[in-house]
Scaffold this motif. Sequence first.
Motif, PDB file in Angstrom:
ATOM      1  N   ALA A 121       0.669  -1.413   0.078  1.00  0.00           N
ATOM      2  CA  ALA A 121      -0.036  -0.159  -0.180  1.00  0.00           C
ATOM      3  C   ALA A 121       0.854   1.321  -0.062  1.00  0.00           C
ATOM      4  N   LEU A 122       2.022   1.262   0.501  1.00  0.00           N
ATOM      5  CA  LEU A 122       2.946   2.441   0.820  1.00  0.00           C
ATOM      6  C   LEU A 122       3.643   2.641  -0.468  1.00  0.00           C
ATOM      7  N   CYS A 123       3.868   1.486  -1.217  1.00  0.00           N
ATOM      8  CA  CYS A 123       4.576   1.797  -2.637  1.00  0.00           C
ATOM      9  C   CYS A 123       3.773   2.045  -3.693  1.00  0.00           C
ATOM     10  N   VAL A 124       2.347   1.971  -3.619  1.00  0.00           N
ATOM     11  CA  VAL A 124       1.604   2.425  -4.790  1.00  0.00           C
ATOM     12  C   VAL A 124       1.708   3.724  -5.250  1.00  0.00           C
ATOM     13  N   PRO A 125       1.748   4.951  -4.211  1.00  0.00           N
ATOM     14  CA  PRO A 125       1.884   6.314  -4.803  1.00  0.00           C
ATOM     15  C   PRO A 125       2.979   6.486  -5.460  1.00  0.00           C
ATOM     16  N   VAL A 127       4.485   4.006  -7.291  1.00  0.00           N
ATOM     17  CA  VAL A 127       4.423   3.481  -8.694  1.00  0.00           C
ATOM     18  C   VAL A 127       3.548   4.345  -9.643  1.00  0.00           C
ATOM     19  N   VAL A 128       2.457   5.092  -9.098  1.00  0.00           N
ATOM     20  CA  VAL A 128       1.565   5.995  -9.835  1.00  0.00           C
ATOM     21  C   VAL A 128       2.307   7.390 -10.302  1.00  0.00           C
ATOM     22  N   ARG A 129       3.074   7.804  -9.148  1.00  0.00           N
ATOM     23  CA  ARG A 129       3.880   9.030  -9.642  1.00  0.00           C
ATOM     24  C   ARG A 129       5.060   8.418 -10.903  1.00  0.00           C
ATOM     25  N   GLY A 130       5.797   7.331 -10.623  1.00  0.00           N
ATOM     26  CA  GLY A 130       6.655   6.986 -11.678  1.00  0.00           C
ATOM     27  C   GLY A 130       5.851   6.746 -13.014  1.00  0.00           C
ATOM     28  N   LEU A 131       4.697   6.167 -12.892  1.00  0.00           N
ATOM     29  CA  LEU A 131       4.210   5.840 -14.259  1.00  0.00           C
ATOM     30  C   LEU A 131       3.765   7.149 -15.108  1.00  0.00           C
ATOM     31  N   ALA A 132       3.261   8.120 -14.197  1.00  0.00           N
ATOM     32  CA  ALA A 132       2.907   9.460 -14.646  1.00  0.00           C
ATOM     33  C   ALA A 132       4.060  10.341 -15.042  1.00  0.00           C
ATOM     34  N   ALA A 202      13.432   3.400  -3.211  1.00  0.00           N
ATOM     35  CA  ALA A 202      14.082   2.597  -4.573  1.00  0.00           C
ATOM     36  C   ALA A 202      13.303   2.590  -5.860  1.00  0.00           C
ATOM     37  N   ILE A 203      11.825   2.435  -5.550  1.00  0.00           N
ATOM     38  CA  ILE A 203      11.007   2.402  -6.876  1.00  0.00           C
ATOM     39  C   ILE A 203      11.221   3.889  -7.300  1.00  0.00           C
ATOM     40  N   SER A 204      11.158   4.838  -6.611  1.00  0.00           N
ATOM     41  CA  SER A 204      11.373   6.228  -7.375  1.00  0.00           C
ATOM     42  C   SER A 204      12.487   6.440  -7.848  1.00  0.00           C
ATOM     43  N   LEU A 205      13.494   5.941  -7.421  1.00  0.00           N
ATOM     44  CA  LEU A 205      15.064   5.934  -8.012  1.00  0.00           C
ATOM     45  C   LEU A 205      15.113   4.981  -9.389  1.00  0.00           C
ATOM     46  N   ALA A 206      14.430   4.024  -9.320  1.00  0.00           N
ATOM     47  CA  ALA A 206      14.438   3.070 -10.532  1.00  0.00           C
ATOM     48  C   ALA A 206      13.618   3.856 -11.611  1.00  0.00           C
ATOM     49  N   PHE A 207      12.465   4.513 -11.300  1.00  0.00           N
ATOM     50  CA  PHE A 207      11.456   5.186 -12.326  1.00  0.00           C
ATOM     51  C   PHE A 207      12.385   6.419 -12.792  1.00  0.00           C
ATOM     52  N   ALA A 208      13.261   6.944 -12.295  1.00  0.00           N
ATOM     53  CA  ALA A 208      14.114   8.227 -12.572  1.00  0.00           C
ATOM     54  C   ALA A 208      15.058   7.693 -13.507  1.00  0.00           C
ATOM     55  N   GLU A 209      15.510   6.612 -13.770  1.00  0.00           N
ATOM     56  CA  GLU A 209      16.619   5.920 -14.673  1.00  0.00           C
ATOM     57  C   GLU A 209      16.124   6.258 -16.148  1.00  0.00           C
ATOM     58  N   LYS A 210      17.020   6.422 -17.193  1.00  0.00           N
ATOM     59  CA  LYS A 210      16.746   6.692 -18.262  1.00  0.00           C
ATOM     60  C   LYS A 210      16.097   5.475 -18.977  1.00  0.00           C
ATOM     61  N   TRP A 211      16.672   4.252 -18.714  1.00  0.00           N
ATOM     62  CA  TRP A 211      15.785   3.042 -19.411  1.00  0.00           C
ATOM     63  C   TRP A 211      14.300   3.261 -19.235  1.00  0.00           C
ATOM     64  N   VAL A 212      13.925   3.548 -18.401  1.00  0.00           N
ATOM     65  CA  VAL A 212      12.265   3.637 -18.144  1.00  0.00           C
ATOM     66  C   VAL A 212      11.821   4.521 -19.161  1.00  0.00           C
ATOM     67  N   GLY A 213      12.346   5.534 -19.555  1.00  0.00           N
ATOM     68  CA  GLY A 213      11.747   6.356 -20.503  1.00  0.00           C
ATOM     69  C   GLY A 213      12.172   5.823 -22.027  1.00  0.00           C
ATOM     70  N   THR A 214      13.070   4.958 -22.060  1.00  0.00           N
ATOM     71  CA  THR A 214      13.332   4.370 -23.355  1.00  0.00           C
ATOM     72  C   THR A 214      12.187   3.100 -23.529  1.00  0.00           C
ATOM     73  N   ALA A 223       1.798  -2.423 -17.046  1.00  0.00           N
ATOM     74  CA  ALA A 223       2.062  -3.441 -16.165  1.00  0.00           C
ATOM     75  C   ALA A 223       3.714  -3.937 -16.513  1.00  0.00           C
ATOM     76  N   ARG A 224       4.103  -4.246 -17.629  1.00  0.00           N
ATOM     77  CA  ARG A 224       5.473  -4.721 -17.759  1.00  0.00           C
ATOM     78  C   ARG A 224       6.458  -3.789 -17.264  1.00  0.00           C
ATOM     79  N   LEU A 225       6.219  -2.350 -17.415  1.00  0.00           N
ATOM     80  CA  LEU A 225       7.219  -1.531 -17.092  1.00  0.00           C
ATOM     81  C   LEU A 225       7.192  -1.545 -15.441  1.00  0.00           C
ATOM     82  N   THR A 226       5.844  -1.572 -14.869  1.00  0.00           N
ATOM     83  CA  THR A 226       5.970  -1.619 -13.386  1.00  0.00           C
ATOM     84  C   THR A 226       6.785  -2.982 -12.694  1.00  0.00           C
ATOM     85  N   ALA A 227       6.688  -4.153 -13.425  1.00  0.00           N
ATOM     86  CA  ALA A 227       7.126  -5.258 -13.108  1.00  0.00           C
ATOM     87  C   ALA A 227       8.733  -5.175 -13.199  1.00  0.00           C
TER      88      ALA A 227
END
Length: 610
Positions: A121-125, A127-132, A202-214, A223-227
């Motif tokens: 539950a604490l990680c959901v925000p 993930v939502v911010r990272g996907l946005a 750690a999720i916030s740091l991972a979403f900030a990496e360049k490969w996520v944008g790629t 779903a695949r990006l979140t996994a």
Amino acid sequence: MRGPAFIKTAVSRAVALFAIVVLIGLLPWLSGQSPEYTILRARYADREATDDTLGMIRTELGLDRGPLHIFLDWAGGLLRGDMGNSWITNTPVGPGTVETLGVSVTLMACAVAVATVVAAALCVPSVVRGLAGNPGRGSGVVAAAMTALPEFLLAAMLLVVGAVWLGWFPPYGWQGLDHAVLPALSLGLPAGGLIGRLLSDAISLAFAEKWVGTWAMAGASRARLTAAVLRRALPSVTSQIGLVLIGLTGGAVAVEKVFAIPGLGRAVLGAASAQDIPALQAGVLALLMLAVAAGSLSAAARYLLLGAALRSGTVPVPDSQGRSRRRDAAVPLVAAGALLLIVVAGLLRDPFTSSHPRLAGPGFELPFGSDASGRDLLARVGHGAVSTLGTALLVVLACLVIGIVVGLFPLAATGPLEVANAAPPILAGLIVAVMTGPSAEGAAIAVTLVSWAPLAAHTAALAQEARAQPHVKILPVLGVGRVRILWRYILPAILGPVFRHSMLRIPGIALALAALGFLGLGPHQPSPEWGLILAEGINYVGRAPWTVAAPASALILASILAVSLSSVTWSREQGERSPQQPTSFAADTASAGPEPRARNREPASKTVDR
């Protein structure tokens, strides 16, 4: 270099585990206490306490045969599956240990389920911010509030609210699933808060990496990006999750005491108070094995998650994106100010005089009320802060020295470090209490024995980075000795960050000391120690809840201070991990003689394995 390093590590682990087994096996001899009178009252109540009777009991227990025979008899029986007979009931302790272990494992499984739900539950925000496309860190207020509640304190609070006031759940016992709700929440909420906070960062740091944008531009589904982000973030916090799970073994002892659960922790406490050493040996060994199993599972999970990257040595390190913000400093400032106010107000009062009505409610004269002996609770909490936090400071300084010394030799120290990580303070407190008796000094020693490990790990990491610096790697080739390198280059690079790390651990150490006091493994009356005050007040929580609220307020403030301070200073520590070149480098290179030939040099990118 990998062969000798592996051998040193394996030998270190084997020696550390063997030392722990020997220590547990020698508890009857190391206890220094005479159990004859206890056994005389339990088994031979019709006999007088004569020298012949007491000598007969010592012979029956084998205490007259010396430490070597005691250990060999215990170890031999252990290899045969025989944990010995209870000194009190003269019945085998093995079946009872297995039965209570099953209760504790069930409780921990329920707690892990609660922690998993809370962490998710604490990680959901995040993930939502990272996907946005906004992978910034959240405030973490909810996670910090959960993490700041020690298990034994949360258990007392839930007992009051859920069992006494609301009457929704049974207050004690272990007869059905409803009996597991409050204990599982007591263990799972703090663990889930800590895991959720670590993983969300750690999720916030991972979403900030360049490969996520790629991946997003390539059309990867949400779903695949979140996994993929979760797989990227989990390995960096798996070791910390393992420590949280190990901490559950210690927290379960206090929770089982509060809710009168017939688990392993409560059985071990009873064996320690009754001087039933065989039962204590079996329980301590089972608790240690349970903690080791939790740590091993976390290590195996990390290995499976990393896979080929771990085997090839190409594990990526997340970039540090966090920055200290002014609003992050507000929480520790408020907590420190409120705690300071309580301490100063309490120091101006007498904590020992029983001049007030028993269990008097809070008022103008007694802001925190009085305890069952008519003593001012505000005074006791204030004076207890001085003793508890003062002892915590001494413990931290001792841990700092031990951590630096041990951390400078990481290969040889692998075994002791892993054993210390796998032993909660409560487990060490049980062993020390058997050897020296419950006391403030014994509690401090117990916490010191297991609290140096994080500082040693931090020291080892910084020392490895310092040795890998080009200007340090070249020094042996130039003729600079190891002692000078250690004194002039390695130590200056690690002292500052490790010292600041140690200061952040003071509130956490204070909570560990309070937990030992709550369990009766610390100081005795009339000491105003926080855990002791809480242990006294919990007996009257139904009709005088302020007896628990008074020490609880100080404990919660100390916990919030510890959690919030670690968050504020973490980003600064990241910037200090690259040691600067000391000013004495020029002098060392100048005095080293002519420059050696190029074939004697090592590549700057190669890390020297020492």
